[in-house]
Motif scaffolding. Structure first.
Motif, PDB file in Angstrom:
ATOM      1  N   SER A  18       0.827  -1.203   0.000  1.00 33.98           N
ATOM      2  CA  SER A  18       0.000   0.000   0.000  1.00 33.98           C
ATOM      3  C   SER A  18       0.863   1.255   0.000  1.00 33.98           C
ATOM      4  O   SER A  18       0.545   2.241  -0.669  1.00 33.98           O
ATOM      5  CB  SER A  18      -0.929   0.001   1.203  1.00 33.98           C
ATOM      6  N   ASN A  79      -8.480   7.855  -1.241  1.00 32.32           N
ATOM      7  CA  ASN A  79      -8.990   6.581  -1.772  1.00 32.32           C
ATOM      8  C   ASN A  79      -8.041   5.432  -1.474  1.00 32.32           C
ATOM      9  O   ASN A  79      -8.463   4.354  -1.056  1.00 32.32           O
ATOM     10  CB  ASN A  79      -9.226   6.686  -3.278  1.00 32.32           C
ATOM     11  N   GLU A  82      -7.900   4.845   2.495  1.00 31.66           N
ATOM     12  CA  GLU A  82      -9.132   4.268   3.036  1.00 31.66           C
ATOM     13  C   GLU A  82      -9.372   2.844   2.554  1.00 31.66           C
ATOM     14  O   GLU A  82      -9.937   2.029   3.277  1.00 31.66           O
ATOM     15  CB  GLU A  82     -10.318   5.177   2.716  1.00 31.66           C
ATOM     16  N   SER A  83      -8.913   2.513   1.362  1.00 31.83           N
ATOM     17  CA  SER A  83      -9.139   1.153   0.856  1.00 31.83           C
ATOM     18  C   SER A  83      -8.008   0.196   1.218  1.00 31.83           C
ATOM     19  O   SER A  83      -8.235  -1.009   1.334  1.00 31.83           O
ATOM     20  CB  SER A  83      -9.329   1.167  -0.655  1.00 31.83           C
ATOM     21  N   SER A  84      -6.813   0.702   1.430  1.00 32.19           N
ATOM     22  CA  SER A  84      -5.660  -0.180   1.659  1.00 32.19           C
ATOM     23  C   SER A  84      -5.156  -0.201   3.096  1.00 32.19           C
ATOM     24  O   SER A  84      -4.751  -1.237   3.597  1.00 32.19           O
ATOM     25  CB  SER A  84      -4.502   0.231   0.761  1.00 32.19           C
TER      26      SER A  84
END
Length: 86
Positions: A18, A79, A82-84
């Motif tokens: 990430s 993005n 928050e996703s990783s």
């Protein structure tokens, strides 16, 4: 300048993949990005810098962007984070 604060929710802290994805994605933008945690500030376009920030589970950090495309850059960074990371 735009910024957003986060809390690391990943129990393992900063995931290597990430961090690499964040650095690579941010490099496409002309603006500068800084990641601040516990009095330290690092370049958000640098994989080594992101990893050196040593953001652990439960630790707060702030992402700030400054430049011509700062809004788009912060949106993309959010993005990814928050996703990783969470």
């Amino acid at each position: 300048m735009v910024s957003k604060k986060f809390i690391m929710k990943n129990k393992n802290g900063m995931p290597v993949r990430s961090a690499q994805s964040l650095a690579n994605s941010m490099d496409r933008f002309s603006s500068d990005i800084k990641i601040k945690t516990e009095g330290k500030e690092t370049n958000g376009k640098s994989f080594i810098g992101i990893m050196a920030a040593d953001i652990k589970y439960g630790r707060g950090f702030e992402v700030s962007c400054k430049g011509a495309d700062e809004e788009a850059m912060l949106s993309e960074a959010c993005n990814i984070i928050e996703s990783s990371f969470n």
